[in-house]
Enzyme design. Structure first.
Site, PDB file in Angstrom:
ATOM      1  CG  ASN A  13      -1.647   1.215   1.316  1.00  0.00           C
ATOM      2  OD1 ASN A  13      -1.814   1.893   0.547  1.00  0.00           O
ATOM      3  ND2 ASN A  13      -2.501   1.253   2.462  1.00  0.00           N
ATOM      4  CD1 TRP A  14       4.062   1.010  -2.570  1.00  0.00           C
ATOM      5  CD2 TRP A  14       3.946   1.891  -4.532  1.00  0.00           C
ATOM      6  NE1 TRP A  14       4.799   0.526  -3.459  1.00  0.00           N
ATOM      7  CE2 TRP A  14       4.531   0.800  -4.665  1.00  0.00           C
ATOM      8  CE3 TRP A  14       3.614   2.708  -5.525  1.00  0.00           C
ATOM      9  CZ2 TRP A  14       5.458   0.512  -5.882  1.00  0.00           C
ATOM     10  CZ3 TRP A  14       4.273   2.236  -6.928  1.00  0.00           C
ATOM     11  CH2 TRP A  14       4.966   1.152  -6.812  1.00  0.00           C
ATOM     12  CE  LYS A  15      -0.497   3.418   4.307  1.00  0.00           C
ATOM     13  NZ  LYS A  15      -0.353   3.542   6.136  1.00  0.00           N
ATOM     14  CG  HIS A 100      -6.159   2.264   5.022  1.00  0.00           C
ATOM     15  ND1 HIS A 100      -5.535   3.133   5.945  1.00  0.00           N
ATOM     16  CD2 HIS A 100      -5.198   1.291   4.864  1.00  0.00           C
ATOM     17  CE1 HIS A 100      -4.404   2.953   6.444  1.00  0.00           C
ATOM     18  NE2 HIS A 100      -3.998   1.986   5.737  1.00  0.00           N
ATOM     19  CD  GLU A 149      -3.803  -2.008   7.360  1.00  0.00           C
ATOM     20  OE1 GLU A 149      -2.775  -2.492   6.876  1.00  0.00           O
ATOM     21  OE2 GLU A 149      -4.405  -1.041   7.210  1.00  0.00           O
ATOM     22  N   GLY A 155       2.190   2.981  10.758  1.00  0.00           N
ATOM     23  CA  GLY A 155       3.136   3.615  10.320  1.00  0.00           C
ATOM     24  C   GLY A 155       3.785   4.167  11.768  1.00  0.00           C
ATOM     25  CB  SER A 187       4.672  -1.339  12.337  1.00  0.00           C
ATOM     26  OG  SER A 187       4.168   0.026  12.444  1.00  0.00           O
ATOM     27  N   GLY A 208       2.750  -1.121   4.237  1.00  0.00           N
ATOM     28  CA  GLY A 208       2.696   0.369   3.962  1.00  0.00           C
ATOM     29  C   GLY A 208       4.217   0.918   3.667  1.00  0.00           C
TER      30      GLY A 208
HETATM   31  P1  PGA Z   1       2.383   0.782   7.563  1.00  0.00           P
HETATM   32  O1  PGA Z   1       0.795   0.757   7.076  1.00  0.00           O
HETATM   33  O2  PGA Z   1       2.979  -0.619   7.028  1.00  0.00           O
HETATM   34  O3  PGA Z   1       3.131   1.837   7.131  1.00  0.00           O
HETATM   35  O4  PGA Z   1       2.237   0.686   8.945  1.00  0.00           O
HETATM   36  C1  PGA Z   1       0.175  -0.044   6.613  1.00  0.00           C
HETATM   37  C2  PGA Z   1      -1.201   0.317   6.288  1.00  0.00           C
HETATM   38  O5  PGA Z   1      -1.703   1.351   6.500  1.00  0.00           O
HETATM   39  O6  PGA Z   1      -1.888  -0.339   5.421  1.00  0.00           O
END
Ligand code: PGA
Length: 227
Positions: A13-15, A100, A149, A155, A187, A208
């Site tokens: 998930n590159w956001k 999300h 999640e 994050g 994470s 992420g």
């Molecule tokens: P993260 O994000 O790996 O940066 O914690 C995961 C997500 O939000 O899907």
């Protein structure tokens, strides 16, 4: 552990990150390095505007990567300014991340909207991957792929424990049926990925910030591929 004959999803998930040049650079580094076992699927979810070029690059390279989106419209095609209709997206993506927590928090997305998006995805033959923040988040009808999640883990480099994630996954399967496949996200890194995919009830990872780095993502794939 079931020797990992189970299906395993590794989803990046590159956001709101990576412009076209950065996305193509990542794909050209990761694509040639992956050689997946049959039960593993890797899906990358970039921003909408680069989906088409990323998809083309993967096709030309013949790489074992699929493309997904990070959202889609709760409506069909028509007068919905700014929305991305599932029908149009289905040209490029095989999966969509829906619900999300960042969308629920920042864009007022409700459980009802998520359910509408699932419906749109299904009509367009896109696999809906619904993010749920805990056992209380409802899983929409006909949805067989979810990612647990917990918000504290996103994050923060402070993941849930693999054991707790597995317990949540077991509870969800009990509630919604064993066909439900449950991924874990929050994470995930090269350091902790194996501990999660080794859990019986966890069918993959939603990754992420650590997926943004091509080298770390290759490491994560190889580690999970080797479990
Ligand atoms: P993260 O994000 O790996 O940066 O914690 C995961 C997500 O939000 O899907």
């Amino acid at each position: 552990m079931a020797g990992l004959a189970k299906e395993l999803w590794l989803i990046a998930n590159w956001k709101s990150n990576k412009n076209l040049a950065e996305a193509l650079d990542w794909v050209s580094r990761v694509g040639p390095k992956i050689n997946l076992k049959e039960n593993i699927k890797v899906v990358i979810c970039p921003q909408f505007e680069v989906l088409e070029e990323v998809k083309k690059a993967i096709q030309v390279g013949g790489w074992q990567l699929a493309v997904g989106s990070q959202d889609l419209s709760p409506f069909g095609p028509g007068a919905y300014t700014g929305e991305e209709a599932a029908q149009t997206l289905s040209e490029f993506v095989s999966l969509a991340i829906l619900g999300h927590s960042e969308r629920r928090q920042n864009f007022g997305e409700t459980d009802e909207m998520v359910a509408q998006k699932v419906e749109q995805a299904k009509k367009a033959s896109i696999i809906p991957l619904v993010c749920i923040q805990g056992k209380e988040t409802p899983v929409p009808n006909d949805c067989w792929l979810v990612a647990y999640e917990p918000i504290f883990a996103i994050g923060t480099d402070n993941p849930d424990t693999p054991q707790n994630a597995n317990e949540v996954a077991m509870d969800l399967k009990q509630k919604y049926g064993s066909v439900l496949e449950v991924l874990y996200g929050g994470s995930i890194s090269a350091e902790n990925c194996q501990a999660f995919v080794k859990q019986d009830s966890i069918s993959g990872l939603l990754i992420g910030h650590k997926s943004l780095d091509a080298e770390e993502f290759i490491q994560i794939i190889n580690l999970c591929n080797g479990v």
